[in-house]
Design an enzyme around this catalytic site. Structure first.
Site, mmCIF file in Angstrom:
data_model
loop_
_atom_site.group_PDB
_atom_site.id
_atom_site.type_symbol
_atom_site.label_atom_id
_atom_site.label_comp_id
_atom_site.label_asym_id
_atom_site.label_seq_id
_atom_site.Cartn_x
_atom_site.Cartn_y
_atom_site.Cartn_z
ATOM 1 N N ASN A 142 0.854 -1.189 0.000
ATOM 2 C CA ASN A 142 0.000 0.000 0.000
ATOM 3 C C ASN A 142 0.886 1.233 0.000
ATOM 4 O O ASN A 142 1.580 1.510 0.985
ATOM 5 C CB ASN A 142 -0.911 -0.025 1.229
ATOM 6 C CG ASN A 142 -1.893 1.129 1.260
ATOM 7 O OD1 ASN A 142 -1.743 2.108 0.539
ATOM 8 N ND2 ASN A 142 -2.907 1.022 2.102
ATOM 9 N N GLY A 180 -5.671 -2.253 0.747
ATOM 10 C CA GLY A 180 -5.168 -1.053 0.096
ATOM 11 C C GLY A 180 -3.924 -1.217 -0.750
ATOM 12 O O GLY A 180 -3.337 -0.220 -1.187
ATOM 13 N N ASP A 182 -1.821 -1.362 -3.976
ATOM 14 C CA ASP A 182 -2.160 -0.624 -5.194
ATOM 15 C C ASP A 182 -1.041 -0.697 -6.229
ATOM 16 O O ASP A 182 0.043 -1.228 -5.965
ATOM 17 C CB ASP A 182 -2.510 0.832 -4.867
ATOM 18 C CG ASP A 182 -1.422 1.557 -4.069
ATOM 19 O OD1 ASP A 182 -0.325 0.998 -3.899
ATOM 20 O OD2 ASP A 182 -1.682 2.687 -3.616
ATOM 21 N N HIS A 255 -16.983 -14.949 -17.395
ATOM 22 C CA HIS A 255 -18.101 -14.391 -16.627
ATOM 23 C C HIS A 255 -17.752 -12.959 -16.245
ATOM 24 O O HIS A 255 -16.599 -12.545 -16.334
ATOM 25 C CB HIS A 255 -18.370 -15.222 -15.360
ATOM 26 C CG HIS A 255 -17.146 -15.424 -14.504
ATOM 27 N ND1 HIS A 255 -16.295 -16.493 -14.665
ATOM 28 C CD2 HIS A 255 -16.619 -14.682 -13.496
ATOM 29 C CE1 HIS A 255 -15.314 -16.410 -13.793
ATOM 30 N NE2 HIS A 255 -15.481 -15.324 -13.070
ATOM 31 N N ASP A 338 -8.106 -16.725 -17.111
ATOM 32 C CA ASP A 338 -8.785 -17.445 -16.052
ATOM 33 C C ASP A 338 -9.676 -18.532 -16.652
ATOM 34 O O ASP A 338 -10.287 -18.338 -17.714
ATOM 35 C CB ASP A 338 -9.628 -16.451 -15.238
ATOM 36 C CG ASP A 338 -10.269 -17.065 -14.032
ATOM 37 O OD1 ASP A 338 -9.563 -17.683 -13.225
ATOM 38 O OD2 ASP A 338 -11.500 -16.920 -13.884
ATOM 39 N N GLU A 367 -5.084 -20.884 -17.792
ATOM 40 C CA GLU A 367 -5.227 -21.634 -16.543
ATOM 41 C C GLU A 367 -5.787 -23.017 -16.890
ATOM 42 O O GLU A 367 -6.968 -23.171 -17.174
ATOM 43 C CB GLU A 367 -6.173 -20.930 -15.567
ATOM 44 C CG GLU A 367 -6.329 -21.703 -14.265
ATOM 45 C CD GLU A 367 -7.502 -21.252 -13.407
ATOM 46 O OE1 GLU A 367 -7.593 -21.698 -12.248
ATOM 47 O OE2 GLU A 367 -8.335 -20.458 -13.897
ATOM 48 N N HIS A 440 -2.688 -18.270 -5.813
ATOM 49 C CA HIS A 440 -3.822 -17.737 -5.067
ATOM 50 C C HIS A 440 -4.948 -18.741 -4.917
ATOM 51 O O HIS A 440 -5.901 -18.494 -4.177
ATOM 52 C CB HIS A 440 -4.355 -16.484 -5.770
ATOM 53 C CG HIS A 440 -4.882 -16.760 -7.145
ATOM 54 N ND1 HIS A 440 -4.070 -17.126 -8.196
ATOM 55 C CD2 HIS A 440 -6.140 -16.731 -7.644
ATOM 56 C CE1 HIS A 440 -4.803 -17.306 -9.272
ATOM 57 N NE2 HIS A 440 -6.071 -17.080 -8.974
ATOM 58 N N ASP A 441 -4.876 -19.880 -5.625
ATOM 59 C CA ASP A 441 -5.952 -20.876 -5.595
ATOM 60 C C ASP A 441 -5.639 -22.089 -4.729
ATOM 61 O O ASP A 441 -6.503 -22.958 -4.563
ATOM 62 C CB ASP A 441 -6.265 -21.360 -7.015
ATOM 63 C CG ASP A 441 -7.075 -20.354 -7.813
ATOM 64 O OD1 ASP A 441 -7.903 -19.651 -7.203
ATOM 65 O OD2 ASP A 441 -6.884 -20.265 -9.041
ATOM 66 N N ASP A 508 -7.679 -20.182 0.234
ATOM 67 C CA ASP A 508 -8.386 -18.912 0.103
ATOM 68 C C ASP A 508 -9.333 -18.686 1.297
ATOM 69 O O ASP A 508 -10.122 -19.561 1.618
ATOM 70 C CB ASP A 508 -9.167 -18.967 -1.221
ATOM 71 C CG ASP A 508 -10.149 -17.830 -1.402
ATOM 72 O OD1 ASP A 508 -9.963 -16.781 -0.774
ATOM 73 O OD2 ASP A 508 -11.104 -18.015 -2.179
#
Length: 623
Positions: A142, A180, A182, A255, A338, A367, A440-441, A508
Site C-alpha cells: 500500500n 489497500g 495498489d 463471466h 482465467d 489456466e 492464489h488458488d 483462500d
C-alpha cells in the site's frame, strides 16, 4: 525393461517429443530375432475421429539377438495423434503399446501420444530464461497514495490483519474487506523485484470489481479505483520495462460480476445493464430464463456467465480497439486467461489472433490444471497447444510432481511425471511454462510442506492455525529444496508474492494475506536471489533440454544442455536431512565432461551435498 520400444530414447524415436507439422520423425522397434514374422511390422497412427494409417516398417539391422525395424512418419495435420506398433507371427496379431511411462510392451498397455503442432507456432522470447512474480494486488504493498472514486461500501483493514472469511446469515462471503495494496505500491517495489531477478510480473485482476479478488469484473476498461488509474497502470508498465520487467494481466472472460456496468443487478451504475428491464447493449451476453433467473459461473449468483461467442461480446473483447488491444496499448505484455477450460475454441482463436496481430511477442497463458495437450473439457478435446490458442499454461503437473518428490515420492516417478509433460508439449511451449509451487488458488507450499493436510479442515481451523516454529522450519527447509527444482527445470519459475519472504497461508483467503514488509524471512529472500543469480547467468536455462542422470533414493542429478554447443549445467539435489556424497567418476555422468563449479561443494572427484542442499556444475555434453 522392454527391448521393444522407448519413446524417450532417440534410438527409438527421433526427434524426442512433439512434432511440428510436416516434420519428419523416425520410429524404430526391436523384436527378438527368433520371432517368425508373417510380414513386416507396421506403425499404426491415428487422430481421434479419423481412420488409422498403417505404415510398413523396414528391417534396418540386427544386434544382440534383436531385429530392428524402422519407418519415417511425416504428419500432414496438426492435432493430437496416437500410435502403436503391430506385427503378425504365426497368424496371430501382436501389438506393442505403452506399458509404463515410455516403454513398449507386448500385447498390453495404452497408445503412445504424439502431439503435432502448427508449422507457424512460436512462443514469445521475452519470457524464456526469465522469472515470473505473481502479485495479488490488494495484498502486496500500500503506497498510501490518495485514491478517487472508491465506493463507500468497501471495508478498509489494517495491513497484516486476517482476511475476512466468515459468511453472512445467508451463507454468502462478500469479500469486501480491503488492505489497500495498489499499483503505485507495486511500482515502488520494482527495485525489490528486480533484486530477486524478476523479469515478468503476473497481476491477479486489476480491473474495476466489487470484491477484493476482482474476478467479478465490473468494467473491463477501467483500473479498480482502489488500485489507482489507467495512467497508473501505464506508468507501472513503463517503469517496469526500464528495469527489464514486463507485466501480464489476468483476463477473466468467462463471466462478469453481477455488480457490473454490464449486468448491473444492484443498480450501482446509471446506465442499464442486462439485469434491468430497459434495453441494454449487453443483453445478448447473458442467458436468462423465468423470472430474472440467469446462468452463473458454478452456480455463484454474483458471477453471471457470458456467452463468449456472442458477436457483440467477442467484438468488445477481441475486436479492433477492444479490451485486449486497449490494455496492450498501455503496456501489458499479454494475458493469463482465467478458467481457460470454459472459454470455447472459437473465442480462444479470436483472442489469440487479436493478441498476436497486435504483437507476436505478446503472450497468452491459460489456466489449465491438467496435461493441456490432451485435455478434454465439456466433451471437446481442446487444442490449446497446437499453435492458434495458447503460448503457455499454468504448470500444475510440475507443481504436484515437485511437492510429491520433496515429500518422499520415488525419484523415478518424479522423472516420469516431468518427462511425460515434456514429451507431450511443444518445445516452444515448454520454454515458457509457468512453474510454481504456490498460487492464489491453493495453499502456500510452506504450509503444504510443514503443516497438516488442510483439505478436510474448516475455514475456522485455517484461521486459527499457523505453523509452529518446528513446522515452519520444516516447511521452509522443504520449500528451499523444492525451489531448486522450480528454478532449474524446463520452463519459467513463478514466485507467488511472499513465498520468498516466508509468508504462510492455507487456502483462500488465507493464501492471500498481506506481504510481511518489515518481518520478512531474509534468509529465504537471500536464497531466492542465489537461485535467481544462477539461473540468470546460465543461458542454458532459457531453452536447454533436460536429461536425468542420477535417481538415487535421496539424491537426484539432472543436466540442462544446449543441443548445438553441448554446453551443460548439471544440478545435484539432496532432499534428505543427512549429508550425501557423489563420485564425479560415476558412470551415469560419463556423457559429460565437468568443467567448473557454479555453486556447491566439490573437489576433483566428488560433490558433497549437505542436508537439503544442491550443487550446480558446468559441463560439456560429450554424447
Amino acid at each position: 525393461m522392454s527391448h521393444y520400444y522407448n519413446s524417450w530414447d532417440t534410438d527409438y524415436k527421433s526427434p524426442f517429443g512433439a512434432l511440428r507439422r510436416e516434420q519428419s520423425c523416425q520410429f524404430s522397434i526391436c523384436i527378438p530375432e527368433d520371432t517368425p514374422l508373417d510380414y513386416s511390422p507396421v506403425l499404426v497412427v491415428f487422430r481421434t475421429g479419423f481412420k488409422e494409417r498403417f505404415l510398413p516398417m523396414n528391417l534396418t539391422g540386427k544386434q544382440d539377438g534383436f531385429c530392428r525395424y524402422t519407418v519415417t512418419f511425416r504428419p500432414k495435420y496438426a492435432g493430437v495423434h496416437y500410435y502403436y506398433f503391430a506385427y503378425t507371427s504365426g497368424g496371430i496379431r501382436h501389438y506393442i503399446k505403452r506399458g509404463d511411462a515410455c516403454h513398449g510392451t507386448l500385447d498390453m498397455g495404452e497408445m503412445f501420444q504424439l502431439t503435432v503442432f502448427a508449422k507457424h507456432y512460436q512462443t514469445p522470447q521475452f519470457l524464456k530464461g526469465g522469472i515470473m512474480y505473481q502479485i495479488f494486488p490488494d495484498r502486496f504493498y500500500n503506497s498510501g497514495k490518495p485514491k478517487e472514486g472508491v465506493p463507500n461500501d468497501r471495508v478498509m483493514r489494517q495491513w497484516g490483519e486476517l482476511p475476512y472469511y466468515k459468511p453472512d446469515q445467508n451463507g454468502h462471503v462478500w469479500n469486501n474487506d480491503y488492505f489497500g495494496g495498489d499499483l503505485e505500491g507495486i511500482r515502488e517495489k520494482l527495485d525489490y523485484l528486480r533484486s530477486l531477478g524478476v523479469t515478468c510480473i503476473y497481476l491477479n485482476p486489476v480491473f474495476e470489481a466489487h470484491e477484493n479478488h476482482r474476478y467479478c469484473t465490473a468494467n473491463y476498461r477501467k483500473i479498480d479505483p482502489l488500485l489507482g488509474t489507467n495512467d497508473d497502470f501505464k506508468k507501472l508498465c513503463e517503469d517496469a520495462k526500464s528495469r527489464g520487467i514486463s507485466v501480464v494481466l489476468d483476463g477473466v472472460f468467462s463471466h462478469t460480476g453481477a455488480d457490473s456496468i454490464y449486468f448491473n443487478k444492484f443498480g450501482r451504475y446509471d446506465t442499464p445493464g442486462a439485469y434491468q428491464s430497459e434495453p441494454s447493449p449487453y443483453d445478448s451476453w447473458y442467458h436468462f430464463w423465468g423470472d430474472k433467473q440467469y446462468e452463473s459461473w458454478w452456480g455463484i449468483d454474483t458471477l453471471p456467465n457470458v456467452n463468449e461467442n456472442d458477436p457483440s461480446y467477442t467484438k468488445y473483447i477481441c475486436g479492433e480497439g477492444g479490451v485486449l488491444e486497449y490494455w496492450l496499448s498501455l503496456g501489458a505484455a499479454g494475458f493469463r486467461l482465467d478458467v481457460a477450460d470454459e472459454l470455447p475454441d472459437e473465442f480462444l482463436d479470436k483472442l489469440h489472433t487479436c493478441v498476436k496481430n497486435y504483437d507476436p511477442e505478446k503472450i497468452v497463458i491459460g489456466e489449465v490444471w491438467e496435461d493441456a495437450s490432451n485435455k478434454e473439457a465439456y466433451g471437446v478435446k481442446r487444442r490449446y497447444l497446437l499453435g492458434d490458442q495458447l503460448d503457455s499454461v499454468m504448470n500444475y503437473p510440475f507443481r504436484e510432481a515437485i511437492i510429491a518428490y520433496i515429500k518422499g515420492e520415488a525419484a523415478h516417478i518424479f522423472r516420469d511425471r516431468i518427462m511425460g509433460i515434456l514429451e507431450n508439449y511443444p518445445k516452444c511451449t515448454v520454454d515458457v511454462l509457468m512453474n510454481f509451487v504456490s498460487t492464489h488458488d491453493i495453499e502456500r507450499a510452506i504450509n503444504r510442506f510443514g503443516g497438516q493436510p488442510c483439505d478436510d479442515k474448516s475455514k475456522d481451523w485455517m484461521a486459527e492455525n499457523e505453523l509452529s516454529p518446528e513446522e515452519y522450519t520444516r516447511g521452509k527447509t522443504m520449500l528451499k529444496t523444492a525451489m531448486v527444482l522450480q528454478f532449474f527445470l524446463p520452463g519459467v519459475p513463478s514466485i507467488y508474492y511472499g513465498d520468498e519472504a516466508g509468508l504462510q497461508g492455507w487456502k483462500d483467503p488465507f493464501n492471500r494475506r498481506c506481504f510481511p514488509w518489515g518481518n520478512e524471512d531474509t534468509d529465504l529472500i537471500d536464497y531466492t536471489r542465489q537461485l535467481s543469480h544462477i539461473r540468470r547467468t546460465q543461458e542454458v536455462f532459457a531453452e536447454g533440454r533436460i536429461e536425468f542422470l542420477v535417481l538415487d533414493p535421496d539424491v537426484m542429478g539432472f543436466a540442462r544442455y544446449d543441443e548445438e554447443s553441448g554446453y551443460s549445467v548439471i544440478i545435484f539435489l539432496n532432499r534428505s536431512g543427512e549429508t550425501r556424497k557423489l563420485s564425479l567418476n560415476d558412470s551415469r555422468l560419463s556423457g559429460y565432461a565437468l568443467s567448473n563449479v557454479i555453486s556447491g561443494i566439490c573437489n576433483e572427484d566428488e560433490v558433497t551435498l549437505p542436508p537439503n542442499s544442491y550443487a550446480v556444475l558446468g559441463a560439456v555434453r560429450t554424447l
